[in-house]
Design an enzyme around this catalytic site. Structure first.
Site, PDB file in Angstrom:
ATOM      1  N   ASP A   1       0.800  -1.220   0.000  1.00  0.00           N
ATOM      2  CA  ASP A   1       0.000   0.000   0.000  1.00  0.00           C
ATOM      3  C   ASP A   1       0.834   1.272   0.000  1.00  0.00           C
ATOM      4  O   ASP A   1       0.290   2.370   0.115  1.00  0.00           O
ATOM      5  CB  ASP A   1      -0.966   0.013   1.185  1.00  0.00           C
ATOM      6  CG  ASP A   1      -0.264   0.096   2.534  1.00  0.00           C
ATOM      7  OD1 ASP A   1       0.893  -0.343   2.624  1.00  0.00           O
ATOM      8  OD2 ASP A   1      -0.883   0.590   3.494  1.00  0.00           O
TER       9      ASP A   1
ATOM     10  N   ASP B   1       3.254   2.437   2.120  1.00  0.00           N
ATOM     11  CA  ASP B   1       3.661   3.168   3.314  1.00  0.00           C
ATOM     12  C   ASP B   1       5.009   2.727   3.869  1.00  0.00           C
ATOM     13  O   ASP B   1       5.528   3.363   4.783  1.00  0.00           O
ATOM     14  CB  ASP B   1       2.578   3.116   4.400  1.00  0.00           C
ATOM     15  CG  ASP B   1       2.285   1.710   4.912  1.00  0.00           C
ATOM     16  OD1 ASP B   1       2.884   0.743   4.390  1.00  0.00           O
ATOM     17  OD2 ASP B   1       1.444   1.582   5.825  1.00  0.00           O
ATOM     18  N   ARG B   2       5.598   1.656   3.335  1.00  0.00           N
ATOM     19  CA  ARG B   2       6.895   1.175   3.826  1.00  0.00           C
ATOM     20  C   ARG B   2       7.974   1.399   2.769  1.00  0.00           C
ATOM     21  O   ARG B   2       7.674   1.630   1.600  1.00  0.00           O
ATOM     22  CB  ARG B   2       6.824  -0.303   4.188  1.00  0.00           C
ATOM     23  CG  ARG B   2       5.839  -0.591   5.302  1.00  0.00           C
ATOM     24  CD  ARG B   2       5.887  -2.046   5.731  1.00  0.00           C
ATOM     25  NE  ARG B   2       4.963  -2.281   6.831  1.00  0.00           N
ATOM     26  CZ  ARG B   2       5.115  -3.200   7.766  1.00  0.00           C
ATOM     27  NH1 ARG B   2       6.175  -3.993   7.754  1.00  0.00           N
ATOM     28  NH2 ARG B   2       4.235  -3.349   8.722  1.00  0.00           N
TER      29      ARG B   2
ATOM     30  N   GLU C   1       9.412   3.624  12.399  1.00  0.00           N
ATOM     31  CA  GLU C   1       9.307   2.304  12.995  1.00  0.00           C
ATOM     32  C   GLU C   1      10.328   1.388  12.334  1.00  0.00           C
ATOM     33  O   GLU C   1      10.638   1.542  11.146  1.00  0.00           O
ATOM     34  CB  GLU C   1       7.911   1.721  12.789  1.00  0.00           C
ATOM     35  CG  GLU C   1       6.821   2.461  13.515  1.00  0.00           C
ATOM     36  CD  GLU C   1       5.457   1.835  13.328  1.00  0.00           C
ATOM     37  OE1 GLU C   1       4.608   2.035  14.213  1.00  0.00           O
ATOM     38  OE2 GLU C   1       5.235   1.153  12.313  1.00  0.00           O
TER      39      GLU C   1
ATOM     40  N   LYS D   1       2.882   6.578   7.732  1.00  0.00           N
ATOM     41  CA  LYS D   1       4.232   6.388   7.208  1.00  0.00           C
ATOM     42  C   LYS D   1       4.156   6.447   5.694  1.00  0.00           C
ATOM     43  O   LYS D   1       3.110   6.198   5.103  1.00  0.00           O
ATOM     44  CB  LYS D   1       4.835   5.079   7.697  1.00  0.00           C
ATOM     45  CG  LYS D   1       3.982   3.833   7.566  1.00  0.00           C
ATOM     46  CD  LYS D   1       4.709   2.662   8.205  1.00  0.00           C
ATOM     47  CE  LYS D   1       3.845   1.402   8.258  1.00  0.00           C
ATOM     48  NZ  LYS D   1       2.928   1.397   9.404  1.00  0.00           N
TER      49      LYS D   1
END
Length: 541
Positions: free
Chosen positions: A277, A279-280, A361, A374
């Site tokens: 998605d 976000d990382r 994170e 994020k």
């Protein structure tokens, strides 16, 4: 018919990032409808409200979007802004919620989990600030799922999500928008795109692996079109319902093609990957892997080189399992540094209160207060902007960072799909021994303290208990153990291992070798192999 009778389903408790289950579970009659109606009820209804809707393109996402649109219309929503094709990356959805001042949004994704007919699906509600719903809201959603007796859904034709524009659905307006443009425009306000174009025009080479997931269209627009990177810079750039059979998790295990390329003889200057998605992120240089914890620390140390952060950071925050590398940067720069539980929602209060502008994170998530999620592509652009200003390679930047701040050797070992009762019993046994661990010696290490992390939010005073176990050794080494809330099968035990070396010697060891005594001590203290029967972790990152 608008009102449909129903009965509760077991197990609809949202985790740290919404509700995630196997796709066939979500496809059961009324399962999705129950959860969505419970969400609407828990937030006080959606009558007259504007919502944002989109997802990562995984299997069942388009059908789920149509169901949610019909339910929003039946529940009296005024407008739903939906990404074309039901696409929106998670950070783009957060931006859309904030930019359009909507009342919240629903994101259809299981993030970095595999997609497909027999893989994973998820639904997450984000609040009006653009961030994941706080625990008070997710608790209310879960409570409602246990008592629900009916849901509302219009019996109308599907909306046409193939092109931008407005269309009615009952009394509600369905507004289909380009999923990429607003997010890409936001990035241009934060970064020096002129300097980045100069970087690529000067021969700088990059490989961006979008893992057949949602960032493909975003990455192509930003890197290849707006910044002038060579065609083909973005690989696996077409989002597919099953992610092309890939596991869309940007770590050295699952992004092995990118790892092999960046460690090879003909490696480009820079490599990056993002997840399902968007976000990382994973950051690589030629012959260099940058751990997420180190990436957060480097970004904090160099943030003022980037236009959007030239005035300095308000503060920084990290999740408890994330290494303390950023703490050392914050101390040197005179910044407040907050330690929170895992879950991006815990950063939202700090950002909304103006206490922090950079968060991270260890699970490959980094972001800032430009949104409330994020953001993988944002982190990659941060690195590119830093490289453009400093005129150094990733390896050179990392070497200088370690020389100045020391090195936090760090690794995460994941034991996936453990029997839940086995994992729970193992941690229950550890909990019972915490007080007795102080002073224990193992592998030449002495336990300084041990506890179960409990967080009190400095903004609203809310308390989050049982957030993971910490075993701290004398000299700054530590191990953290917690059960992840992002899996859909059994239990995933995450073990986080950290050792600090101040330097100047010992800054270039192999991380697993540097951490060997801590790994052995953890086994002696916790007994993971003995209790689970597993010879080792499924994933090492």
């Amino acid at each position: 018919m608008t009102i449909h009778p129903t009965t509760p389903f077991e197990g609809q408790k949202p985790g740290t990032s919404g509700l995630r289950k196997k796709t066939p579970v979500f496809m059961q009659p009324n399962f999705l409808e129950n959860f969505v109606q419970s969400t609407f009820d828990a937030i006080g209804g959606v009558e007259g409200k504007t919502l944002v809707l989109g997802g990562d393109g995984r299997y069942f996402g388009a059908a789920a979007a149509q169901t949610i649109l019909k339910m929003a219309a039946a529940n009296g929503a005024a407008r739903v802004i939906v990404g074309q094709g039901a696409w929106l990356s998670t950070p783009a959805a957060s931006n859309m919620i904030r930019a359009r001042k909507s009342d919240g949004g629903l994101i259809l994704s299981a993030s970095h989990n595999p997609g497909g007919p027999n893989a994973d699906f998820g639904v997450k509600y984000n609040s009006a600030n653009g961030g994941p719903a706080p625990e008070a809201v997710t608790d209310a959603i879960f409570a409602r799922t246990r008592t629900i007796t009916e849901f509302r859904k219009l019996d109308v034709a599907d909306a046409d999500l193939s092109r931008p524009g407005e269309q009615p659905m009952g009394a509600m307006v369905v507004e289909v928008v380009d999923p990429v443009a607003a997010y890409a425009d936001l990035m241009e306000t934060l970064f020096d795109f002129k300097a980045l174009r100069g970087l690529f025009h000067g021969g700088f080479t990059m490989r961006m692996d979008s893992m057949c997931a949602i960032t493909g269209p975003y990455a192509k627009e930003i890197f290849e079109h707006r910044l002038g990177a060579a065609p083909g810079t973005v690989v696996h750039g077409t989002p597919l319902p099953d992610f092309g059979g890939m596991h869309p998790d940007p770590n050295p295990t699952w992004a092995h093609e990118l790892m092999d390329e960046l460690m090879g003889r003909e490696a480009p200057d820079f490599g990056a990957a993002s997840d399902g998605d968007g976000d990382r992120n994973m950051i690589l240089g030629r012959g260099v892997y940058v751990s997420p914890s180190d990436s957060l620390a480097v970004i904090a140390a160099n943030a003022t080189l980037v236009p959007g952060y030239a005035d300095g950071l308000k503060g920084v925050a990290r999740s408890m399992p994330t290494s303390t590398a950023v703490d050392r940067v914050a101390q040197a720069l005179g910044l407040d540094c907050y330690e929170t539980p895992t879950g991006w929602k815990f950063f939202g209060n700090l950002m909304d209160a103006g206490r922090v502008s950079l968060c991270g994170e260890e699970s490959f998530g980094t972001g800032s207060d430009h949104v409330r999620e994020k953001d993988g592509l944002w982190a990659i652009l941060m690195w590119l902007n830093i490289i453009a200003v400093r005129g150094q390679s990733v390896a050179e930047i990392m070497a200088e960072h370690f020389a100045r701040y020391g090195r936090n050797y760090y690794s995460r070992h994941d034991y996936e799909a453990l029997p839940t009762e086995v994992a729970t019993a193992m941690l229950d046994a550890l909990r019972a021994r915490l007080d007795a661990l102080k002073g224990m010696s193992s592998q030449g290490l002495v336990v300084e303290s041990a506890d179960e992390f409990c967080y009190t939010d400095p903004v609203d005073g809310s308390v989050s208990a049982h957030q993971g176990f910490r075993i701290l050794f004398e000299g700054g080494s530590r191990v953290v153990l917690r059960l992840s809330g992002t899996g859909t099968e059994g239990a995933t035990l995450r073990v986080y291992l950290e050792r600090y070396v101040a330097g100047p010697e010992g800054l270039s060891e192999d991380p697993q070798a540097a951490l060997a005594p801590i790994i052995a001590a953890t086994e002696e203290i916790v007994g993971i192999k003995a209790r689970t029967g597993r010879p080792g972790p499924n994933v090492i990152s």
